[in-house]
Design a protein around this motif. Structure first.
Motif, short mmCIF file in Angstrom:
data_model
loop_
_atom_site.label_atom_id
_atom_site.label_comp_id
_atom_site.label_asym_id
_atom_site.label_seq_id
_atom_site.Cartn_x
_atom_site.Cartn_y
_atom_site.Cartn_z
N ALA A 1 0.63 -1.09 0.06
CA ALA A 1 0.07 0.11 -0.19
C ALA A 1 0.88 1.34 -0.14
O ALA A 1 0.65 2.31 -0.88
N GLU A 2 2.07 1.32 0.85
CA GLU A 2 2.90 2.43 0.84
C GLU A 2 3.42 2.53 -0.46
O GLU A 2 3.73 3.82 -0.87
N LYS A 3 3.95 1.30 -1.08
CA LYS A 3 4.79 1.64 -2.47
C LYS A 3 3.89 2.13 -3.46
O LYS A 3 3.85 3.00 -4.20
N GLY A 4 2.44 1.68 -3.30
CA GLY A 4 1.38 2.08 -4.43
C GLY A 4 1.07 3.81 -4.20
O GLY A 4 1.04 4.33 -5.03
N LYS A 5 1.02 4.00 -2.99
CA LYS A 5 0.91 5.44 -2.55
C LYS A 5 2.03 6.32 -3.18
O LYS A 5 1.64 7.33 -3.65
N LYS A 6 3.17 5.73 -2.83
CA LYS A 6 4.29 6.61 -3.09
C LYS A 6 4.56 6.70 -4.75
O LYS A 6 4.48 7.87 -5.27
N GLU A 7 4.19 5.80 -5.49
CA GLU A 7 4.03 5.66 -7.00
C GLU A 7 3.04 6.67 -7.72
O GLU A 7 3.13 7.58 -8.52
N ALA A 8 1.82 6.45 -6.66
CA ALA A 8 0.65 7.25 -7.47
C ALA A 8 1.01 8.76 -6.97
O ALA A 8 0.37 9.70 -7.96
N LEU A 9 1.51 9.26 -5.99
CA LEU A 9 1.79 10.33 -5.83
C LEU A 9 2.64 11.09 -6.73
O LEU A 9 2.71 12.02 -7.10
N ALA A 10 3.97 10.20 -7.07
CA ALA A 10 4.88 10.62 -7.89
C ALA A 10 4.10 11.01 -9.26
O ALA A 10 4.25 12.10 -9.98
N LEU A 11 3.12 10.09 -9.80
CA LEU A 11 2.62 10.24 -11.12
C LEU A 11 1.67 11.38 -11.02
O LEU A 11 1.74 12.32 -11.80
N GLU B 1 -3.22 4.56 -7.12
CA GLU B 1 -2.75 4.01 -5.76
C GLU B 1 -3.24 2.47 -5.61
O GLU B 1 -2.53 1.80 -5.51
N ARG B 2 -4.56 2.48 -6.01
CA ARG B 2 -5.11 1.21 -6.17
C ARG B 2 -4.34 -0.08 -6.99
O ARG B 2 -3.96 -1.10 -6.89
N LEU B 3 -4.24 0.62 -8.09
CA LEU B 3 -3.40 0.01 -9.29
C LEU B 3 -2.23 -0.40 -8.97
O LEU B 3 -1.85 -1.62 -9.23
N PHE B 4 -1.39 0.36 -8.42
CA PHE B 4 0.02 0.45 -8.09
C PHE B 4 0.06 -0.61 -6.93
O PHE B 4 1.12 -1.55 -6.72
N GLU B 5 -0.76 -0.58 -6.08
CA GLU B 5 -0.82 -1.45 -4.87
C GLU B 5 -0.73 -3.03 -5.53
O GLU B 5 -0.22 -3.84 -5.04
N GLN B 6 -2.00 -3.28 -6.49
CA GLN B 6 -2.19 -4.60 -6.89
C GLN B 6 -0.86 -5.03 -7.69
O GLN B 6 -0.47 -6.08 -7.72
N LYS B 7 -0.17 -3.81 -8.42
CA LYS B 7 0.97 -4.35 -9.18
C LYS B 7 2.18 -4.86 -8.25
O LYS B 7 2.53 -5.88 -8.53
N HIS B 8 2.21 -4.18 -7.15
CA HIS B 8 3.13 -4.85 -6.16
C HIS B 8 2.79 -6.09 -5.53
O HIS B 8 3.66 -6.81 -5.21
N ARG B 9 1.60 -6.27 -5.32
CA ARG B 9 1.17 -7.51 -4.61
C ARG B 9 1.41 -8.65 -5.76
O ARG B 9 1.89 -9.67 -5.24
N THR B 10 1.20 -8.47 -7.09
CA THR B 10 1.51 -9.38 -8.08
C THR B 10 3.11 -9.82 -8.00
O THR B 10 3.35 -10.65 -8.31
#
Length: 110
Positions: free
Chosen positions: A29-39, A54-63
């Motif tokens: 979740a933190e990784k996803g939030k960080k990437e979404a914020l940068a974008l 945020e949700r998309l990138f969180e799912q990416k990291h889970r995968t």
């Protein structure tokens, strides 16, 4: 008294070490939030778009956490993420993002 001080010192040392390790390992979740914020900052996205990413990138990291995932599947995940990004933003924003190769690579891989 010496035993008490020694015990407290050991307890403190282990506590500090555990906290230091926690800070290094970000959750998905933190990784996803960080990437979404940068974008969002780079493209000037609104709050709804940022939350969606945020949700998309969180799912990416889970995968991508799956250690058994083959390189072909990792490449497929990157391709899908890039397509989802492109479908969610305007053509001008996608052109701007493609010009920033470092940010795009970070968003679709890792």
């Amino acid at each position: 008294m010496k035993k008490l001080i020694a015990a407290l010192t050991l307890l403190l040392a282990f506590t500090i070490n555990a906290n230091a390790q926690d800070k290094k390992d970000l959750t998905t979740a933190e990784k996803g939030k960080k990437e979404a914020l940068a974008l969002s900052q780079y493209l000037g996205l609104n709050e709804t778009q940022t939350a969606d990413f945020e949700r998309l990138f969180e799912q990416k990291h889970r995968t991508l956490e799956d250690k058994n995932l083959s390189q072909e599947k990792r490449d497929e995940v990157a391709r899908i993420i890039e397509m989802k990004i492109a479908a969610s933003i305007s053509d001008d924003q996608m052109t701007k993002l493609r010009q920033n190769k470092e940010l795009l690579k970070e968003l679709i891989t890792n």
